[in-house]
Each structure stands twice: as C-alpha cells, then as structure tokens.
Design a protein around this motif. Sequence first.
Motif, PDB file in Angstrom:
ATOM      1  N   MET A   1       0.811  -1.219   0.000  1.00 49.91           N
ATOM      2  CA  MET A   1       0.000   0.000   0.000  1.00 49.91           C
ATOM      3  C   MET A   1       0.844   1.269   0.000  1.00 49.91           C
ATOM      4  N   GLY A   2       2.121   1.160   0.407  1.00 48.30           N
ATOM      5  CA  GLY A   2       2.952   2.343   0.522  1.00 48.30           C
ATOM      6  C   GLY A   2       3.193   3.046  -0.785  1.00 48.30           C
ATOM      7  N   ARG A   3       3.505   2.269  -1.837  1.00 52.05           N
ATOM      8  CA  ARG A   3       3.823   2.903  -3.118  1.00 52.05           C
ATOM      9  C   ARG A   3       2.621   3.608  -3.732  1.00 52.05           C
ATOM     10  N   PRO A   4       1.402   3.003  -3.748  1.00 50.97           N
ATOM     11  CA  PRO A   4       0.246   3.748  -4.271  1.00 50.97           C
ATOM     12  C   PRO A   4      -0.013   5.044  -3.509  1.00 50.97           C
ATOM     13  N   ARG A   5       0.161   5.020  -2.173  1.00 56.26           N
ATOM     14  CA  ARG A   5      -0.038   6.261  -1.408  1.00 56.26           C
ATOM     15  C   ARG A   5       1.002   7.303  -1.786  1.00 56.26           C
ATOM     16  N   LEU A   6       2.242   6.858  -1.913  1.00 53.24           N
ATOM     17  CA  LEU A   6       3.311   7.779  -2.289  1.00 53.24           C
ATOM     18  C   LEU A   6       3.034   8.370  -3.669  1.00 53.24           C
ATOM     19  N   ALA A   7       2.591   7.518  -4.602  1.00 51.72           N
ATOM     20  CA  ALA A   7       2.263   8.006  -5.946  1.00 51.72           C
ATOM     21  C   ALA A   7       1.152   9.039  -5.887  1.00 51.72           C
ATOM     22  N   LEU A  38      10.328  12.799 -10.635  1.00 48.58           N
ATOM     23  CA  LEU A  38       9.868  13.848  -9.728  1.00 48.58           C
ATOM     24  C   LEU A  38      10.775  13.983  -8.509  1.00 48.58           C
ATOM     25  N   GLY A  39      11.901  13.271  -8.543  1.00 48.23           N
ATOM     26  CA  GLY A  39      12.856  13.360  -7.444  1.00 48.23           C
ATOM     27  C   GLY A  39      12.504  12.517  -6.243  1.00 48.23           C
ATOM     28  N   VAL A  40      11.672  11.484  -6.439  1.00 50.26           N
ATOM     29  CA  VAL A  40      11.227  10.626  -5.341  1.00 50.26           C
ATOM     30  C   VAL A  40      11.691   9.197  -5.601  1.00 50.26           C
ATOM     31  N   ASP A  41      12.431   8.636  -4.666  1.00 49.57           N
ATOM     32  CA  ASP A  41      12.929   7.262  -4.792  1.00 49.57           C
ATOM     33  C   ASP A  41      11.886   6.296  -4.248  1.00 49.57           C
ATOM     34  N   ALA A  42      11.349   5.447  -5.115  1.00 49.55           N
ATOM     35  CA  ALA A  42      10.374   4.433  -4.715  1.00 49.55           C
ATOM     36  C   ALA A  42      10.815   3.058  -5.195  1.00 49.55           C
ATOM     37  N   SER A  43      12.128   2.875  -5.343  1.00 52.92           N
ATOM     38  CA  SER A  43      12.655   1.658  -5.970  1.00 52.92           C
ATOM     39  C   SER A  43      12.579   0.433  -5.069  1.00 52.92           C
ATOM     40  N   THR A  44      12.552   0.628  -3.752  1.00 52.12           N
ATOM     41  CA  THR A  44      12.506  -0.491  -2.809  1.00 52.12           C
ATOM     42  C   THR A  44      11.501  -0.168  -1.706  1.00 52.12           C
ATOM     43  N   HIS A  46      12.089  -0.086   1.445  1.00 50.24           N
ATOM     44  CA  HIS A  46      12.751   0.825   2.365  1.00 50.24           C
ATOM     45  C   HIS A  46      12.715   2.259   1.828  1.00 50.24           C
ATOM     46  N   ALA A  47      12.981   2.424   0.515  1.00 52.51           N
ATOM     47  CA  ALA A  47      12.972   3.758  -0.092  1.00 52.51           C
ATOM     48  C   ALA A  47      11.577   4.372  -0.029  1.00 52.51           C
ATOM     49  N   VAL A  48      10.538   3.543  -0.225  1.00 51.56           N
ATOM     50  CA  VAL A  48       9.164   4.043  -0.157  1.00 51.56           C
ATOM     51  C   VAL A  48       8.853   4.545   1.251  1.00 51.56           C
ATOM     52  N   ARG A  49       9.250   3.768   2.264  1.00 51.98           N
ATOM     53  CA  ARG A  49       9.004   4.191   3.643  1.00 51.98           C
ATOM     54  C   ARG A  49       9.736   5.491   3.954  1.00 51.98           C
ATOM     55  N   ALA A  50      10.966   5.588   3.478  1.00 49.63           N
ATOM     56  CA  ALA A  50      11.740   6.804   3.728  1.00 49.63           C
ATOM     57  C   ALA A  50      11.106   8.012   3.037  1.00 49.63           C
ATOM     58  N   ALA A  51      10.609   7.810   1.813  1.00 47.77           N
ATOM     59  CA  ALA A  51       9.990   8.913   1.075  1.00 47.77           C
ATOM     60  C   ALA A  51       8.687   9.351   1.736  1.00 47.77           C
ATOM     61  N   GLY A  58       7.696  16.799   6.132  1.00 47.74           N
ATOM     62  CA  GLY A  58       8.064  17.966   5.343  1.00 47.74           C
ATOM     63  C   GLY A  58       6.852  18.636   4.741  1.00 47.74           C
ATOM     64  N   ALA A  59       6.592  18.348   3.453  1.00 48.72           N
ATOM     65  CA  ALA A  59       5.470  18.981   2.754  1.00 48.72           C
ATOM     66  C   ALA A  59       4.143  18.695   3.433  1.00 48.72           C
ATOM     67  N   GLY A  60       4.001  17.503   4.023  1.00 45.99           N
ATOM     68  CA  GLY A  60       2.741  17.132   4.653  1.00 45.99           C
ATOM     69  C   GLY A  60       2.421  17.930   5.898  1.00 45.99           C
TER      70      GLY A  60
END
Length: 704
Positions: A1-7, A38-44, A46-51, A58-60
């Motif tokens: 679910m993390g990647r769809p939310r990040l997207a 867009l400057g967002v790492d979603a490759s793994t 761990h990267a998704v959680r960090a983003a 930050g922005a949120g």
Amino acid sequence: MGRPRLAGLHGVCTSYEPAPGRTEHVADDTVVAVLAALGVDASTPHAVRAALEAYDHGAGRALLPPTVVVRPGRPPKLSRLPEGTALRVETESGEVLDWGPDPGGRPEAAQEPRTPARGPGGHVGRLPLGIHTLRAHTPDGRSARAHLIVAPDRMPAPPGRTHGFMVQLYSLLSGRSWGMGDLGDLADLAAWSGHALGAGFVQINPLHAAVPGAPTDPSPYRPSSRRFPDPVHLRIEDVPEFGYLEGHARGRVDALLVRAHKLRESVLRKGALIDRDAVWELKREALELLWKVPLSPGRRAAYCDFLAEQGTSLEDHATWCALAERYGSDWRGWPAGLDDPRSARTARMRSSLLDRIDFHCRLAWFTDQQLAAAQRAAREAGMGIGLVHDLAVGVHPSGSDTWAQQDAFAAGMSVGAPPDAFNSRGQDWGLPPWRPDALADRGYAPFRGLLRGMLRHAGALRIDHVMGLFRLWWVPEGRPPTEGAYVRYDAEAMLSVLALEAHRAGATVIGEDLGTVEPVVRTELAGRGVLGTSVLWFERDYSKAVARPLPPETWRADCLATVTTHDLPSTAARLTGQHAELRHGLGLLDRPLQEERAAEAVEVGEWLELLHRLGLLPEGRGSEEAAVRALHRYLLRTPARMIGVWLPDAVGDRRPQNLPGTWDEYPNWRLPVTNPQGRPLSLEEIAASPRLHTLMSELRTLRR
C-alpha cells in the motif's frame, strides 16, 4: 500500500480508464520511473518508507503550500494554519496588506468576491489581482512563506458572436513572400478579411521558434522554444533598417530578393514544397546585413526597453541560439559546463559571444514588432478579436526552453497518450513534460512567462491539448507509450494563472478539447470561461446506439465551431471521397478501400440528407461546393460564439496540411493553399476567389 499512497501524494495515477467502465493498472516499474523523475525514490520498500516519512515530516506538515490561489467565491486552501495565525500579503507592486482570518478562519478576500472588469486592473476583495507573496506567522512563533495568486474567476469572453479564418501561416504565400507565408502576409490577411469580409479573427498555427538545423523539423508543434517566435516568419522588407542599406550590402540584399522570387515561384508555379530551410538561409543572410545597420536614437531606445522587459528569458534564449551555432542544436551534447545556463563556463561564453547574442535578441525584437503590427492591422480593420495564437503542448527535449529551464522539466520523460479505442499502441510525442512540483515551487513562473509572451499581441489564445492543464500521460524514456502513467497538475492553479494573464491581456482563451476528455474537465473549463472546440464531424449524440449528428441548436455556445481542422481532411476531400484514396495510397487504412469508401459515403450521405431536411442545401446534392456552403450554414444555426472557416476549405483545397500517422510518406506542414485542381494560390488570388466570396457572404450576417 505504501507505493500507491506515495504516488497519489505526488499526483501519479496508478490506474486509468481507456474507455468508460474499463480500468487499466499502471505497472509498478512505470510508477517507480515516474516518481524518480519527480525526485522521489520508490525503488525499494525501504525507499518508499523513507519517502513517505520525508513527506509526512516535510510537505505534509508545512503551514502553507508552495502556492496559494485566491479567486472570487473560492476560499484558499489554508486548513493547516492554527487559529490566530497572522497573514500578511506583499503585493507585486510593493504594497503590504494585513490579511487576517475572520473568526471562521476564512481570509477576508474570500468573503468579498468582486469579479474584475476586463483590463489590466481589478481586485478580489481587498487583494489586487496579481502574483504576490503571502507570509504566515502563528501564535507559537512558526512562520511560512508562499506565492499568492489572486486571479479573476473567468477568462474574458469574446466581444459578441463572430467568425474568422483558420490558416497555417506558412501555407499562405503572397507575391511578396520569400517562399513561405510571413508576418506581412498575416497582417494583409487580417486587414483584408476584416475590412472586406467582416471577419472578427484570424487563427494561425504556433509561430514558436524551431530547433535549428538541416533539415529543420517542419512541425510547428515540436519547437525549441514556446517563449519566443521564430524569425523565419519575418517580412524582411518591413524591417525599418531595410530602407537604409547602402552600397555592397544593398547589392547583396537585391541579389537575395532575386533568389527569394525564384523560391516563391517554385512553390506557387512549379509545384515545389515549402522549404523552410531554404527560406531561412535567405532571410538569415539578409538579417545579418540588417543587424549591422545602426539603429536611430528612437529605435535604439525602443530596443533597449524591449531587452529590459524580456530580461533573463530573452538573454537565455539568445545565448542558446548563439551556442547552437557553434556546438549544434542539442545542448545535451555540448561541452561540459555549457549544458548549465548558470555555470561559470556559460558566463564566459556569454561574454565571448556578445555580438551573436545581440543578433538573436535583435531578431526577437524585429519579430515582436511585426507581430504587434499584424494585430494592430487586425483591430484597425474592425476585428473584435484579431489574431488567435496557438500554444503547442510542449517543446523539443534539446531546445532552448529545456536548456534554460531544466529544473522545470521532467528529465527522461515524454508526453504522449495512452492506448484507447482509436490507437491501441498509444502515442509518444517526444515532448518532455513540466514537473508540477517545480511549477508550484516557483509560483508557476515558467507558465506565467510563457502565457505573457504568447498574449503580447493576441486577441485570443488557442491551447493545444488543453486537458494537459489537468493531467498528462508521461512515458518513461525507452519504453513504449503503453507503459506510461498519468501525472496530475494543480488545475486550479494552472487555470487561475491562465485567467490572470488572459485578463491582463484582455484575451479570450480557446481550449482544444477534442478526443477522450474526462467529463469533469469540460465542466471545469466551461466554468472558468475557456471556450471549447467543436468540430462538425464529431458533434454526435454518442449516448444512442447509433450516434446521429447533434441538432445545431443543442451545440454548446461557448466554443469555436468549425467544419474541419489542420489535422483532418479538407471538407472537399471528405465530401468527394478523395481522402480515403489518399490514405489508401499511403497504406494507412485498416480495411479495404471499398469498405472505407462505403463507410465515408454513408457518413457524407447522412449529413447531406440532414442539410436537405433543414433547408440548408437549396442548391441540391450535386455540387461539392454547395455542400461546403451548406455545412457552414449549419454552423450558423448553432449558438457557437466563434465560427472558424478553414481557409483552404474556402477555395476548395483537397489536401490536408497534416496527415497524422505519417512522417516522410506525406509532406506534412509543407503545402501551400491550392484550388480544387491542386494549383497553389497566392494570397492575392485567394482574396479574389469567387468561391471564397460566395461562402463568406453566408457568414457576414454575424458581423451585421
């Protein structure tokens, strides 16, 4: 679910609907690639959680978004501000205004909507229209800053119902052209059609600066820069310094005039295609001579004012042009350092190329002056709108705009279209998209600057693929168009910037909204006063099992209505079946020619029957010319605010200016206007055409 939310947080859609009721999911690797652009790492994982964590902290949690929009009756989005926050606005004119919330938390301007009148001024509540700075100070000591856009609610409406011509300027040669239509021809067309035909506007193709090189891409929709017009459109003899050429320089220009005459005659009399490169070779040599003529004191002062007004944008564009002369037109292959417009090496090159930079600045000024003269001629001829300029959907990845504004474009991405019922393979247009986050961070400055330049000498602006203000289909580099994803833009901000700049220019806005469009998009565009585009052949009732033509009285009023466009068959070719034969000869049909002819004959027959039933074809069905007139009578029965006549239709031209799906197979963007027999016509011959005058007499009732 993390990647769809990040997207979703970054506007990247993980699914889309190619047809109503059918959903397609975007591949994970496509989502990863688009987020990376867009400057967002979603490759793994761990990267998704960090983003996500970075966004949430930050922005949120930011007090203010990068850009805040205010317009009449629409409260700004300031929900993150705690009660008691003090708001202060620093206007673009230097005024400082306190803008404190009321007890309900709504800033005062949102409670006092006041729709501004057409023109440069106006307010929304206490706030003047414009681009300002908003500062917030909370009771607990926190502070934030944002860009503040204060915009009118709607675009200016056209001044009454009107009609006019639509034409590709390069195709309109006169007896004075240098091998292709120019700005002198545009001014003449506007003056003649306004005075003699009661026309209210002339819509033309994009005049954006092309990517230099031989051969130059002839398409006006894949330019180097949308911010500046191309000097290839200049009328050389109309540059004031032309009259002061002397001696050897005068002799050289006289020789160029002879060559220009031969080039023009080869197109008008010998069947040659329009050769943009040959035209530019002649004009560039002439412009080099004109640049060396000293400016008079008044002209020098006007030029300096132009340079000051255009500022860094023009300097960057002219620098790119000068560097392209030396290193080629793809800045991505330039020597190290020159790929950055702000590098020390680029600064040194600017110093060593001052003359070449001034040359290209001078050409921009010449072109701006002739555009102003063309719009002035249109208005003096009684046109309520005058010139309608065309804004392409994007720019070439190696051109001036992407070099100068690299942070605003998504590297490694291309704009296109997803697979749909009309094209199962999708489309890749080879145009890098703007980054929505970069636009917001800069208060939409790139978009504002672009619109301001386009509207300098326009009565209206057509926006190609206007749906791109809401979302664009991004295709990762090296992948097919089927493996793309939609990225959403802040349509509220984009439309508000558009409304502000259109208001300041007093210009109408027309959106090209053909094809598959989300219903909410057309509703929102109509609500903001953006006129749509209605093409006769597509206006049908698709809710029925058999889609019949819409009755004319049911068409939308807020539109530019036309029978055809530059991307469609000429009306004569459609009525006679010649377009089917053309596409068959080029291998573009997906069924036998006889079946295609039969299907087109059914469609044409249906229209002829409808025209006869409505009493719009008193001449009978035997004449293609009469049928063209009848179709335009049909447009007159609609409530459309603007009615466009495709100029080639007025003289019976059979050939389309652009045949989608072709490249070298068909001479797209290189054809002069011709008569029914295929003989090229000059502007002088077009103005004398009995066929044209008979057709246009049907529309003069609008002016009266």
